[in-house]
Design an enzyme around this catalytic site. Structure first.
Site, PDB file in Angstrom:
ATOM      1  N   ARG A   1      99.609 -30.393 -21.808  1.00  0.00           N
ATOM      2  CA  ARG A   1      98.594 -30.845 -20.845  1.00  0.00           C
ATOM      3  C   ARG A   1      98.924 -30.304 -19.462  1.00  0.00           C
ATOM      4  NH1 ARG A   1      96.020 -36.363 -23.127  1.00  0.00           N
ATOM      5  NH2 ARG A   1      94.254 -35.173 -23.865  1.00  0.00           N
TER       6      ARG A   1
ATOM      7  N   GLN B   1      93.583 -26.702 -19.451  1.00  0.00           N
ATOM      8  CA  GLN B   1      92.502 -27.700 -19.388  1.00  0.00           C
ATOM      9  C   GLN B   1      91.198 -27.223 -20.033  1.00  0.00           C
ATOM     10  OE1 GLN B   1      92.144 -29.188 -15.388  1.00  0.00           O
ATOM     11  NE2 GLN B   1      93.771 -30.676 -15.691  1.00  0.00           N
TER      12      GLN B   1
ATOM     13  N   ASP C   1      91.274 -27.746 -23.729  1.00  0.00           N
ATOM     14  CA  ASP C   1      91.720 -29.065 -24.166  1.00  0.00           C
ATOM     15  C   ASP C   1      90.649 -29.788 -24.989  1.00  0.00           C
ATOM     16  OD1 ASP C   1      92.723 -31.580 -24.489  1.00  0.00           O
ATOM     17  OD2 ASP C   1      93.259 -31.897 -22.391  1.00  0.00           O
TER      18      ASP C   1
ATOM     19  N   SER D   1      90.581 -33.683 -25.028  1.00  0.00           N
ATOM     20  CA  SER D   1      89.882 -34.314 -23.907  1.00  0.00           C
ATOM     21  C   SER D   1      88.370 -34.162 -24.034  1.00  0.00           C
ATOM     22  CB  SER D   1      90.333 -33.700 -22.571  1.00  0.00           C
ATOM     23  OG  SER D   1      91.659 -34.068 -22.310  1.00  0.00           O
TER      24      SER D   1
ATOM     25  N   TYR E   1     101.461 -39.090 -22.068  1.00  0.00           N
ATOM     26  CA  TYR E   1     100.992 -39.994 -23.119  1.00  0.00           C
ATOM     27  C   TYR E   1     101.734 -41.330 -23.032  1.00  0.00           C
ATOM     28  CZ  TYR E   1      98.713 -36.018 -25.402  1.00  0.00           C
ATOM     29  OH  TYR E   1      97.908 -34.952 -25.689  1.00  0.00           O
TER      30      TYR E   1
HETATM   31  P1  NAD Z   1      95.527 -41.000 -25.961  1.00  0.00           P
HETATM   32  O1  NAD Z   1      94.234 -40.643 -26.619  1.00  0.00           O
HETATM   33  O2  NAD Z   1      96.799 -40.585 -26.611  1.00  0.00           O
HETATM   34  O3  NAD Z   1      95.563 -42.590 -25.777  1.00  0.00           O
HETATM   35  C1  NAD Z   1      94.485 -43.309 -25.239  1.00  0.00           C
HETATM   36  C2  NAD Z   1      94.991 -44.342 -24.258  1.00  0.00           C
HETATM   37  O4  NAD Z   1      95.593 -45.444 -24.952  1.00  0.00           O
HETATM   38  C3  NAD Z   1      96.040 -43.822 -23.262  1.00  0.00           C
HETATM   39  O5  NAD Z   1      95.579 -44.049 -21.947  1.00  0.00           O
HETATM   40  C4  NAD Z   1      97.269 -44.658 -23.596  1.00  0.00           C
HETATM   41  O6  NAD Z   1      98.072 -44.910 -22.453  1.00  0.00           O
HETATM   42  C5  NAD Z   1      96.634 -45.934 -24.144  1.00  0.00           C
HETATM   43  N1  NAD Z   1      97.534 -46.793 -24.923  1.00  0.00           N
HETATM   44  C6  NAD Z   1      98.484 -46.448 -25.839  1.00  0.00           C
HETATM   45  N2  NAD Z   1      99.102 -47.542 -26.328  1.00  0.00           N
HETATM   46  C7  NAD Z   1      98.517 -48.624 -25.729  1.00  0.00           C
HETATM   47  C8  NAD Z   1      98.716 -50.027 -25.825  1.00  0.00           C
HETATM   48  N3  NAD Z   1      99.643 -50.562 -26.631  1.00  0.00           N
HETATM   49  N4  NAD Z   1      97.937 -50.840 -25.051  1.00  0.00           N
HETATM   50  C9  NAD Z   1      96.995 -50.312 -24.214  1.00  0.00           C
HETATM   51  N5  NAD Z   1      96.776 -48.996 -24.097  1.00  0.00           N
HETATM   52  C10 NAD Z   1      97.514 -48.159 -24.841  1.00  0.00           C
HETATM   53  O7  NAD Z   1      95.562 -40.459 -24.461  1.00  0.00           O
HETATM   54  P2  NAD Z   1      94.568 -39.461 -23.724  1.00  0.00           P
HETATM   55  O8  NAD Z   1      93.313 -40.171 -23.448  1.00  0.00           O
HETATM   56  O9  NAD Z   1      94.471 -38.210 -24.492  1.00  0.00           O
HETATM   57  O10 NAD Z   1      95.292 -39.112 -22.340  1.00  0.00           O
HETATM   58  C11 NAD Z   1      96.323 -39.811 -21.741  1.00  0.00           C
HETATM   59  C12 NAD Z   1      96.490 -39.333 -20.305  1.00  0.00           C
HETATM   60  O11 NAD Z   1      96.623 -37.931 -20.185  1.00  0.00           O
HETATM   61  C13 NAD Z   1      95.322 -39.691 -19.405  1.00  0.00           C
HETATM   62  O12 NAD Z   1      95.840 -40.180 -18.198  1.00  0.00           O
HETATM   63  C14 NAD Z   1      94.645 -38.409 -19.106  1.00  0.00           C
HETATM   64  O13 NAD Z   1      93.989 -38.416 -17.855  1.00  0.00           O
HETATM   65  C15 NAD Z   1      95.805 -37.446 -19.120  1.00  0.00           C
HETATM   66  N6  NAD Z   1      95.333 -36.076 -19.384  1.00  0.00           N
HETATM   67  C16 NAD Z   1      95.834 -35.043 -18.649  1.00  0.00           C
HETATM   68  C17 NAD Z   1      95.384 -33.745 -18.854  1.00  0.00           C
HETATM   69  C18 NAD Z   1      95.881 -32.598 -18.051  1.00  0.00           C
HETATM   70  O14 NAD Z   1      96.553 -32.787 -17.098  1.00  0.00           O
HETATM   71  N7  NAD Z   1      95.549 -31.395 -18.418  1.00  0.00           N
HETATM   72  C19 NAD Z   1      94.458 -33.491 -19.850  1.00  0.00           C
HETATM   73  C20 NAD Z   1      94.000 -34.569 -20.613  1.00  0.00           C
HETATM   74  C21 NAD Z   1      94.442 -35.852 -20.371  1.00  0.00           C
END
Ligand code: NAD
Length: 392
Positions: free
Chosen positions: A128, A133, A136, A139, A236
């Site tokens: 990430r 991006q 991705d 996302s 994550y």
């Molecule tokens: P994901 O699909 O793996 O998980 C979804 C959400 O569930 C996450 O926010 C995680 O913290 C939450 N979660 C896990 N266990 C939990 C629990 N027990 N209780 C409550 N919540 C829980 O994650 P995602 O949506 O793919 O992305 C996570 C992070 O990465 C986000 O902040 C996103 O903005 C960031 N991100 C960054 C980039 C980048 O920089 N290129 C790209 C995509 C996403």
């Protein structure tokens, strides 16, 4: 070099891995594109549209795959006796396979790619980083899944989401709780807010608080000190310990007393999804409440959710367990996914249209699963040992 796009044959899958737009761009990169007839059917992309963009339409998957140098897929290919069609057997040795291959959950399939001499890339293993991006797919698909989850909840809910003041009386706004505020969760929050609901959300990563609040939702904090250490270097969530889970359940039980709709999106990469709503918590919700379990494919966030079904509990709560939510919005999901793959492809194809796999590139290295008959991805080291043992 020939790129092949075939119809997705796994259940619940309507998306396709290329669009007429990406076909044109691939031709511009010096590639030739073949598409199986009907490949885009589930996403309203006709053979005529693919042909007009410059793809050759072939009658079946076998013909499209047989001499393809690069195969673009959404789901991992069918293998052996999984179904009537053994897609992997049609790929030639040395072919590149790119898709959402779920290598951490399907290690036997990764071994099969190695044995078949396929150069496989799992797009969900992209690091990430800013440069990745535009590729991705996790996302792009999670964003649409979050949007659709809010709509599915509104659809099953017997009441309205917004407050309405009418001559016949006032309707109260629905109260929505989003659990897991990553990409999908944030879009579910934004969509539920646009529909007029009062939204709150929770997550185990401290960084989520500001994002939730910037969307106008209230953040439910379980334990601020623990949240600060709950995020991995990759961004994550970590798996939380039993004590945290107990406190989280106690806090959420309180919030559920004033909640009509819960949208669960919590995932931990490579692991079973955490259980966020126990049977007792579901039983405490009022009749007519709705829960969406977006993590149902990964084991589920909700006790009692069933993959591919809408379950109604004895206390009249509906639990939506739709499998593959992005596929339910297949037109946009395909367009974005196709763009993600096209952007990824630019890393693998040089200006003359020939294949160039540069494993010094961190994106290539992180996503490459198999090469030269072996499993080469460090994230799959245990799988690597098994595959090498069976291939000798
Ligand atoms: P994901 O699909 O793996 O998980 C979804 C959400 O569930 C996450 O926010 C995680 O913290 C939450 N979660 C896990 N266990 C939990 C629990 N027990 N209780 C409550 N919540 C829980 O994650 P995602 O949506 O793919 O992305 C996570 C992070 O990465 C986000 O902040 C996103 O903005 C960031 N991100 C960054 C980039 C980048 O920089 N290129 C790209 C995509 C996403």
């Amino acid at each position: 070099m020939k790129v092949a796009v075939v119809k997705e044959r796994r259940a619940f899958e309507r998306r396709v891995a290329a669009s007429p737009d990406t076909v044109k761009r691939m031709l511009g990169m010096g590639l030739e594109v073949v598409a199986e007839s009907g490949a885009g059917e589930g996403a309203c992309l006709t053979d005529a549209a693919f042909a007009a963009a410059g793809a050759s339409i072939l009658p079946d998957a076998a013909t499209a795959l047989v001499d393809a140098d690069i195969v673009l897929k959404v789901q991992r290919p069918l293998i052996g006796d999984e179904d009537a069609s053994d897609e992997l057997s049609h790929l030639k040795r040395g072919a590149v396979l790119i898709g959402l291959l779920q290598p951490l959950r399907h290690s036997a399939a990764v071994e099969a790619y190695a044995r078949a001499g396929i150069i496989a890339f799992a797009i969900e293993l992209l690091p990430r980083i800013t440069r990745a991006q535009a590729m991705d797919a996790l996302s792009s698909q999670a964003n649409l899944a979050g949007y659709k989850a809010a709509l599915e909840a509104a659809d099953e809910f017997g009441r309205a989401f917004p407050m309405m003041m009418t001559a016949a009386g006032t309707i109260k706004a629905a109260r929505v709780l989003v659990m897991g505020a990553g990409v999908a969760g944030l879009q579910a929050i934004a969509t539920a807010r646009r529909l007029g609901a009062i939204v709150s959300a929770t997550d185990v990563r401290a960084a989520a608080k500001e994002q939730v609040e910037s969307l106008g939702a209230a953040f439910v904090t379980i334990d601020e000190a623990t949240l600060r250490s709950a995020e991995t270097a990759e961004g994550y969530a970590r798996e939380m310990d039993e004590d945290f889970q107990r406190r989280q359940r106690a806090k959420i039980t309180e919030v559920l007393r004033r909640t009509d709709v819960v949208i669960c999106t919590a995932l931990i990469p490579g692991r079973k999804a955490p259980v966020l709503l126990t049977e007792t918590m579901v039983a405490a919700l009022a009749e007519g409440s709705v829960i969406v379990d977006l993590a149902v494919d990964a084991g589920g966030n909700v006790e009692g959710s069933r993959a591919g079904e809408v379950v109604t509990t004895p206390n009249g709560v509906k639990i939506i367990g739709h499998v593959n939510m992005p596929s339910r919005i297949a037109v946009d999901a395909s367009q974005l996914y196709a763009r993600n793959l096209l952007n990824f492809l630019t890393l693998l194809v040089d200006k003359g249209g020939t294949l160039k796999i540069d494993t010094t590139d961190e994106i290539v290295r992180a996503t490459l699963l198999t090469e030269n008959g072996a499993v080469v991805n460090p994230a799959l080291s245990s799988v690597m040992t098994e595959a090498q043992a069976t291939t000798g």
